[in-house]
Design an enzyme around this catalytic site. Sequence first.
Site, PDB file in Angstrom:
ATOM      1  N   ARG A 254      -4.631 -11.558 -18.531  1.00  0.00           N
ATOM      2  CA  ARG A 254      -5.067 -10.337 -19.236  1.00  0.00           C
ATOM      3  C   ARG A 254      -4.639 -10.372 -20.716  1.00  0.00           C
ATOM      4  NH1 ARG A 254      -3.245  -6.470 -22.496  1.00  0.00           N
ATOM      5  NH2 ARG A 254      -1.280  -6.420 -21.379  1.00  0.00           N
ATOM      6  N   ASP A 255      -3.357 -10.147 -20.987  1.00  0.00           N
ATOM      7  CA  ASP A 255      -2.901 -10.108 -22.383  1.00  0.00           C
ATOM      8  C   ASP A 255      -3.165 -11.466 -23.040  1.00  0.00           C
ATOM      9  OD1 ASP A 255      -1.572  -9.485 -24.781  1.00  0.00           O
ATOM     10  OD2 ASP A 255       0.060  -8.473 -23.763  1.00  0.00           O
TER      11      ASP A 255
ATOM     12  N   HIS B  80       6.290  -9.620 -27.243  1.00  0.00           N
ATOM     13  CA  HIS B  80       5.487 -10.623 -27.946  1.00  0.00           C
ATOM     14  C   HIS B  80       6.447 -11.425 -28.833  1.00  0.00           C
ATOM     15  CE1 HIS B  80       1.326  -9.556 -26.783  1.00  0.00           C
ATOM     16  NE2 HIS B  80       1.949  -8.465 -26.386  1.00  0.00           N
TER      17      HIS B  80
ATOM     18  N   CYS C  46      -2.875  -8.563 -29.027  1.00  0.00           N
ATOM     19  CA  CYS C  46      -3.766  -7.428 -28.847  1.00  0.00           C
ATOM     20  C   CYS C  46      -4.742  -7.407 -30.014  1.00  0.00           C
ATOM     21  CB  CYS C  46      -2.952  -6.139 -28.811  1.00  0.00           C
ATOM     22  SG  CYS C  46      -3.985  -4.683 -28.727  1.00  0.00           S
TER      23      CYS C  46
ATOM     24  N   ASN D 265       2.548 -13.313 -26.072  1.00  0.00           N
ATOM     25  CA  ASN D 265       3.752 -12.889 -25.349  1.00  0.00           C
ATOM     26  C   ASN D 265       4.693 -14.080 -25.283  1.00  0.00           C
ATOM     27  OD1 ASN D 265       1.258 -11.485 -23.921  1.00  0.00           O
ATOM     28  ND2 ASN D 265       3.019 -10.167 -23.634  1.00  0.00           N
TER      29      ASN D 265
HETATM   30  P1  HMG Z   1     -14.037   5.496 -26.665  1.00  0.00           P
HETATM   31  O1  HMG Z   1     -15.173   4.900 -27.450  1.00  0.00           O
HETATM   32  O2  HMG Z   1     -13.199   6.541 -27.314  1.00  0.00           O
HETATM   33  O3  HMG Z   1     -14.520   5.988 -25.236  1.00  0.00           O
HETATM   34  O4  HMG Z   1     -13.098   4.307 -26.200  1.00  0.00           O
HETATM   35  P2  HMG Z   1     -15.598   7.039 -24.805  1.00  0.00           P
HETATM   36  O5  HMG Z   1     -15.057   7.690 -23.562  1.00  0.00           O
HETATM   37  O6  HMG Z   1     -16.033   7.895 -25.950  1.00  0.00           O
HETATM   38  O7  HMG Z   1     -16.830   6.109 -24.368  1.00  0.00           O
HETATM   39  C1  HMG Z   1     -17.549   5.299 -25.290  1.00  0.00           C
HETATM   40  C2  HMG Z   1     -18.304   4.222 -24.547  1.00  0.00           C
HETATM   41  O8  HMG Z   1     -17.389   3.367 -23.861  1.00  0.00           O
HETATM   42  C3  HMG Z   1     -19.242   4.764 -23.477  1.00  0.00           C
HETATM   43  O9  HMG Z   1     -20.307   3.830 -23.369  1.00  0.00           O
HETATM   44  C4  HMG Z   1     -18.402   4.688 -22.223  1.00  0.00           C
HETATM   45  O10 HMG Z   1     -19.155   4.608 -21.062  1.00  0.00           O
HETATM   46  C5  HMG Z   1     -17.659   3.394 -22.463  1.00  0.00           C
HETATM   47  P3  HMG Z   1     -21.705   4.042 -24.123  1.00  0.00           P
HETATM   48  O11 HMG Z   1     -22.199   5.384 -23.635  1.00  0.00           O
HETATM   49  O12 HMG Z   1     -21.395   4.048 -25.589  1.00  0.00           O
HETATM   50  O13 HMG Z   1     -22.527   2.875 -23.688  1.00  0.00           O
HETATM   51  N1  HMG Z   1     -16.361   3.343 -21.756  1.00  0.00           N
HETATM   52  C6  HMG Z   1     -16.000   2.363 -20.917  1.00  0.00           C
HETATM   53  N2  HMG Z   1     -16.622   1.240 -20.504  1.00  0.00           N
HETATM   54  C7  HMG Z   1     -15.968   0.464 -19.612  1.00  0.00           C
HETATM   55  N3  HMG Z   1     -14.732   0.742 -19.164  1.00  0.00           N
HETATM   56  C8  HMG Z   1     -14.081   1.830 -19.549  1.00  0.00           C
HETATM   57  C9  HMG Z   1     -14.715   2.695 -20.462  1.00  0.00           C
HETATM   58  N4  HMG Z   1     -14.346   3.853 -21.062  1.00  0.00           N
HETATM   59  C10 HMG Z   1     -15.360   4.231 -21.834  1.00  0.00           C
HETATM   60  N5  HMG Z   1     -12.852   2.078 -19.097  1.00  0.00           N
HETATM   61  C11 HMG Z   1     -11.519   3.301 -24.705  1.00  0.00           C
HETATM   62  C12 HMG Z   1     -11.920   4.558 -25.458  1.00  0.00           C
HETATM   63  C13 HMG Z   1     -10.151   3.512 -24.148  1.00  0.00           C
HETATM   64  C14 HMG Z   1     -12.509   3.047 -23.571  1.00  0.00           C
HETATM   65  C15 HMG Z   1     -11.585   2.117 -25.706  1.00  0.00           C
HETATM   66  O14 HMG Z   1     -10.832   2.457 -26.822  1.00  0.00           O
HETATM   67  C16 HMG Z   1     -11.034   0.854 -25.098  1.00  0.00           C
HETATM   68  O15 HMG Z   1     -11.660   0.262 -24.218  1.00  0.00           O
HETATM   69  N6  HMG Z   1      -9.864   0.397 -25.562  1.00  0.00           N
HETATM   70  C17 HMG Z   1      -9.216  -0.730 -24.957  1.00  0.00           C
HETATM   71  C18 HMG Z   1      -8.361  -1.424 -25.940  1.00  0.00           C
HETATM   72  C19 HMG Z   1      -7.629  -2.552 -25.238  1.00  0.00           C
HETATM   73  O16 HMG Z   1      -8.010  -3.004 -24.171  1.00  0.00           O
HETATM   74  N7  HMG Z   1      -6.575  -3.030 -25.880  1.00  0.00           N
HETATM   75  C20 HMG Z   1      -5.808  -4.108 -25.361  1.00  0.00           C
HETATM   76  C21 HMG Z   1      -4.997  -3.746 -24.178  1.00  0.00           C
HETATM   77  S1  HMG Z   1      -3.520  -2.873 -24.585  1.00  0.00           S
HETATM   78  C22 HMG Z   1      -2.408  -4.100 -25.034  1.00  0.00           C
HETATM   79  O17 HMG Z   1      -2.762  -5.250 -25.163  1.00  0.00           O
HETATM   80  C23 HMG Z   1      -0.976  -3.721 -25.201  1.00  0.00           C
HETATM   81  C24 HMG Z   1      -0.080  -4.180 -24.023  1.00  0.00           C
HETATM   82  O18 HMG Z   1      -0.146  -5.578 -23.847  1.00  0.00           O
HETATM   83  C25 HMG Z   1       1.358  -3.779 -24.317  1.00  0.00           C
HETATM   84  C26 HMG Z   1       1.770  -4.241 -25.721  1.00  0.00           C
HETATM   85  O19 HMG Z   1       1.867  -5.441 -25.977  1.00  0.00           O
HETATM   86  O20 HMG Z   1       1.933  -3.332 -26.547  1.00  0.00           O
HETATM   87  C27 HMG Z   1      -0.494  -3.494 -22.709  1.00  0.00           C
HETATM   88 MG    MG Z   2       0.926  -7.031 -24.940  1.00  0.00          MG
END
Ligand code: HMG
Ligand code: MG
Length: 302
Positions: A15-16, A209, A240, A249
């Site tokens: 994933r990450d 990380h 990310c 990481n």
């Molecule tokens: P948004 O645009 O604010 O969401 O995104 P929305 O609810 O307004 O929906 C917009 C569109 O996205 C719609 O589609 C929804 O259906 C779709 P459209 O009508 O435009 O075709 N949608 C989705 N599609 C699939 N799966 C979903 C989903 N939700 C909405 N779950 C949202 C908000 C959270 C979805 C967006 O910002 C997003 O996907 N962000 C993810 C970012 C991410 O994955 N970052 C990396 C992971 S975190 C990380 O790495 C940190 C970690 O490792 C710890 C660390 O190191 O800090 C965990």
């Molecule tokens: Mg991370």
Amino acid sequence: MKYPSKVKIVDVGPRDGLQNEKAPVPAAVKIELVHRLQDAGLTEIEVTSFVSPKWVPQMADAAEVMAGIRRKPGVRYSVLTPNMKGFEAALLSRPDEIVVFAAASEAFSQRNINCSIAESIERFRPVAEAARAHKIHVRGAISCAVGCPYEGEIAPERVAMVARLLKEIGVQHIGVADTIGVGTPVKVERAMEAALQHYSVDDISGHFHDTYGQALGNTLASLQMGIWQYDTSSAGLGGCPYAKGATGNVATEDVVYMLQGMGIETGIDLDKLIDAGKFISDFLERKPNSRASTALLNKRLG
Ligand code: HMG
Ligand code: MG
């Protein structure tokens, strides 16, 4: 100094590790990585994210990857779910654990999940409730627990606040994440102390990380506090897409090498783990980003 006798490692490589890769990695390769990790003895694998494919195209095959895994008894497979849409999609894939991801920085919350910290908690509330109703374990990540690419240094009070909010909505375990790898041991200790105000030592993990080469030091500092669970990434992959400048990481291989040398049990076969990291690195046409792997691969050559 007293260290935990046993450490649990969650390999977040699939994933990450892969979410930040620009070129698509086929689902079959991700599945093979998961298989190799479980064969190496990992009992916790963070497989994928049910997030918007527009935001993170690399994770668009989440359902396919989950469906393709040969499940090994005793292994917990986790997936990221930022909202109910993600949770509902994830549910069909029968994850053992879901991860909601909050941040200790407002700016990062906005960039990463397009909402404020307070809004994110309201989005996570029904996710945590639904997951627990389905007997799925709920983990929460606290990103930018020591530093943020947009806000700079983060006060431990912010970590305590987010930990409290996550606790209130039923999140069972939290990961204190140094998203951009800027933390150093004393700062990480303070972030851990803040988390410990709301969660027990058994319900907190470290997610470091290694951008500035501090992750092993931060792991050691956390071990000294009794923290015994860590997220690490095979071959040191990761980053990310919404955390500018963040690299991978800490490598699972490096952490396992350190723990083995300290006589701390992980249940992981280092040789097989190195093969898993080599497998994904070969696919990505680069060398594993792990000093222990490099040294041990060189040694194999004689
Ligand atoms: P948004 O645009 O604010 O969401 O995104 P929305 O609810 O307004 O929906 C917009 C569109 O996205 C719609 O589609 C929804 O259906 C779709 P459209 O009508 O435009 O075709 N949608 C989705 N599609 C699939 N799966 C979903 C989903 N939700 C909405 N779950 C949202 C908000 C959270 C979805 C967006 O910002 C997003 O996907 N962000 C993810 C970012 C991410 O994955 N970052 C990396 C992971 S975190 C990380 O790495 C940190 C970690 O490792 C710890 C660390 O190191 O800090 C965990
Ligand atoms: Mg991370």
